[in-house]
Design an enzyme around this catalytic site. Sequence first.
Site, PDB file in Angstrom:
ATOM      1  N   ARG A 186      -1.569  -6.220  -8.953  1.00 27.93           N
ATOM      2  CA  ARG A 186      -0.529  -7.354  -8.647  1.00 27.93           C
ATOM      3  C   ARG A 186      -0.604  -8.633  -9.373  1.00 27.93           C
ATOM      4  O   ARG A 186       0.234  -8.721  -9.874  1.00 27.93           O
ATOM      5  CB  ARG A 186      -0.883  -7.789  -7.156  1.00 27.93           C
ATOM      6  CG  ARG A 186      -0.707  -6.793  -5.985  1.00 27.93           C
ATOM      7  CD  ARG A 186      -1.162  -7.154  -4.676  1.00 27.93           C
ATOM      8  NE  ARG A 186      -2.803  -7.164  -4.657  1.00 27.93           N
ATOM      9  CZ  ARG A 186      -3.551  -7.221  -3.712  1.00 27.93           C
ATOM     10  NH1 ARG A 186      -2.931  -7.432  -2.479  1.00 27.93           N
ATOM     11  NH2 ARG A 186      -4.843  -7.137  -3.811  1.00 27.93           N
TER      12      ARG A 186
ATOM     13  N   LYS B  84     -16.141  -7.463   4.115  1.00 32.47           N
ATOM     14  CA  LYS B  84     -14.958  -8.175   5.105  1.00 32.47           C
ATOM     15  C   LYS B  84     -15.230  -7.794   6.665  1.00 32.47           C
ATOM     16  O   LYS B  84     -15.501  -6.432   6.888  1.00 32.47           O
ATOM     17  CB  LYS B  84     -13.657  -7.933   4.781  1.00 32.47           C
ATOM     18  CG  LYS B  84     -13.377  -8.208   3.087  1.00 32.47           C
ATOM     19  CD  LYS B  84     -11.950  -7.407   2.881  1.00 32.47           C
ATOM     20  CE  LYS B  84     -11.806  -7.654   1.125  1.00 32.47           C
ATOM     21  NZ  LYS B  84     -10.694  -7.005   0.975  1.00 32.47           N
TER      22      LYS B  84
ATOM     23  N   SER C 138      -2.921  -8.144   2.280  1.00 29.13           N
ATOM     24  CA  SER C 138      -3.301  -7.990   3.729  1.00 29.13           C
ATOM     25  C   SER C 138      -3.770  -9.237   4.584  1.00 29.13           C
ATOM     26  O   SER C 138      -3.155  -9.598   5.397  1.00 29.13           O
ATOM     27  CB  SER C 138      -4.279  -6.921   4.157  1.00 29.13           C
ATOM     28  OG  SER C 138      -3.943  -5.578   3.784  1.00 29.13           O
TER      29      SER C 138
ATOM     30  N   HIS D 231       0.767  -1.512  -0.010  1.00 29.24           N
ATOM     31  CA  HIS D 231       0.083   0.026  -0.038  1.00 29.24           C
ATOM     32  C   HIS D 231       0.779   1.062  -0.081  1.00 29.24           C
ATOM     33  O   HIS D 231       0.688   2.100  -0.727  1.00 29.24           O
ATOM     34  CB  HIS D 231      -0.744   0.050   1.175  1.00 29.24           C
ATOM     35  CG  HIS D 231      -2.041  -0.893   1.495  1.00 29.24           C
ATOM     36  ND1 HIS D 231      -2.039  -1.783   2.366  1.00 29.24           N
ATOM     37  CD2 HIS D 231      -2.909  -1.438   0.425  1.00 29.24           C
ATOM     38  CE1 HIS D 231      -3.102  -2.805   2.279  1.00 29.24           C
ATOM     39  NE2 HIS D 231      -3.663  -2.511   0.987  1.00 29.24           N
TER      40      HIS D 231
HETATM   41  P1  ADP Z   1      -9.748  -3.812  -0.973  1.00 30.78           P
HETATM   42  O1  ADP Z   1     -10.531  -4.552  -0.174  1.00 30.78           O
HETATM   43  O2  ADP Z   1     -10.639  -2.786  -1.722  1.00 30.78           O
HETATM   44  O3  ADP Z   1      -9.085  -4.678  -2.114  1.00 30.78           O
HETATM   45  P2  ADP Z   1      -7.336  -3.558   0.075  1.00 30.78           P
HETATM   46  O4  ADP Z   1      -6.687  -2.604   1.314  1.00 30.78           O
HETATM   47  O5  ADP Z   1      -7.021  -5.114   0.021  1.00 30.78           O
HETATM   48  O6  ADP Z   1      -8.706  -2.963  -0.091  1.00 30.78           O
HETATM   49  O7  ADP Z   1      -6.495  -2.988  -1.229  1.00 30.78           O
HETATM   50  C1  ADP Z   1      -6.504  -1.715  -1.807  1.00 30.78           C
HETATM   51  C2  ADP Z   1      -5.852  -1.393  -3.024  1.00 30.78           C
HETATM   52  O8  ADP Z   1      -4.453  -1.468  -3.047  1.00 30.78           O
HETATM   53  C3  ADP Z   1      -6.242  -2.449  -4.125  1.00 30.78           C
HETATM   54  O9  ADP Z   1      -6.335  -1.890  -5.293  1.00 30.78           O
HETATM   55  C4  ADP Z   1      -5.299  -3.177  -4.206  1.00 30.78           C
HETATM   56  O10 ADP Z   1      -5.155  -4.204  -5.434  1.00 30.78           O
HETATM   57  C5  ADP Z   1      -4.162  -2.476  -3.813  1.00 30.78           C
HETATM   58  N1  ADP Z   1      -2.946  -3.329  -3.262  1.00 30.78           N
HETATM   59  C6  ADP Z   1      -3.030  -4.030  -1.917  1.00 30.78           C
HETATM   60  N2  ADP Z   1      -1.998  -4.556  -1.697  1.00 30.78           N
HETATM   61  C7  ADP Z   1      -1.046  -4.340  -2.756  1.00 30.78           C
HETATM   62  C8  ADP Z   1       0.233  -4.630  -3.163  1.00 30.78           C
HETATM   63  N3  ADP Z   1       1.010  -5.264  -2.429  1.00 30.78           N
HETATM   64  N4  ADP Z   1       0.806  -3.962  -4.149  1.00 30.78           N
HETATM   65  C9  ADP Z   1       0.100  -3.109  -4.945  1.00 30.78           C
HETATM   66  N5  ADP Z   1      -1.085  -2.876  -4.582  1.00 30.78           N
HETATM   67  C10 ADP Z   1      -1.847  -3.368  -3.635  1.00 30.78           C
END
Ligand code: ADP
Length: 160
Positions: free
Chosen positions: A90, A41, A128, A17
Amino acid sequence: MRHALYPGTFDPLTFGHLDLIERGARLFDRLTVGVATNSQKTPLFTADERVAMLARHTASLANVDVVSFGGLVVDYARKNGCGALLRGLRTVTDFENEYQMALTNRALEPDVDTVFVMPSQEYAFLSSSLIKEVIRNGGDASRWLPADVNDAVVARLRTP
Ligand code: ADP
């Protein structure tokens, strides 16, 4: 001014992030990181806790601010003058979900487009949920998230 919204769950914040936030802060004049409160979630951390973690780790980026929001992402974007949504890509699996979401969001709000950014290769597999799974089962995830965030996840998942 180019103002983008980076929406997500951030449960918890990872180096993936932060990598994306740094890229977004370079691409846009202003970047708002939006912690979604109405995710389906069940999060480990409250929205306030997630906002505080993000605020702490983005404090050095002058054009980044952190908020929490409920309801539709595009409604928040429109009301706050964000012309773009920032999302990370990703894997191919991400692409399918993100493509669907981006087109749905554009159908709902034609003036808001989604911009996709790839993280550094070293974070391309990070999520995450995977980190929580590693920590829950006793593994060391400390290389993938800030130390205070790692400690907070360990405390929450391993406290009997
Ligand atoms: P959501 O539940 O909306 O997917 P996340 O916190 O899991 O929320 O992810 C938010 C955004 O950040 C998404 O677009 C996800 O693809 C991106 N993201 C999460 N982890 C990574 C990472 N390691 N590299 C690039 N983008 C990421």
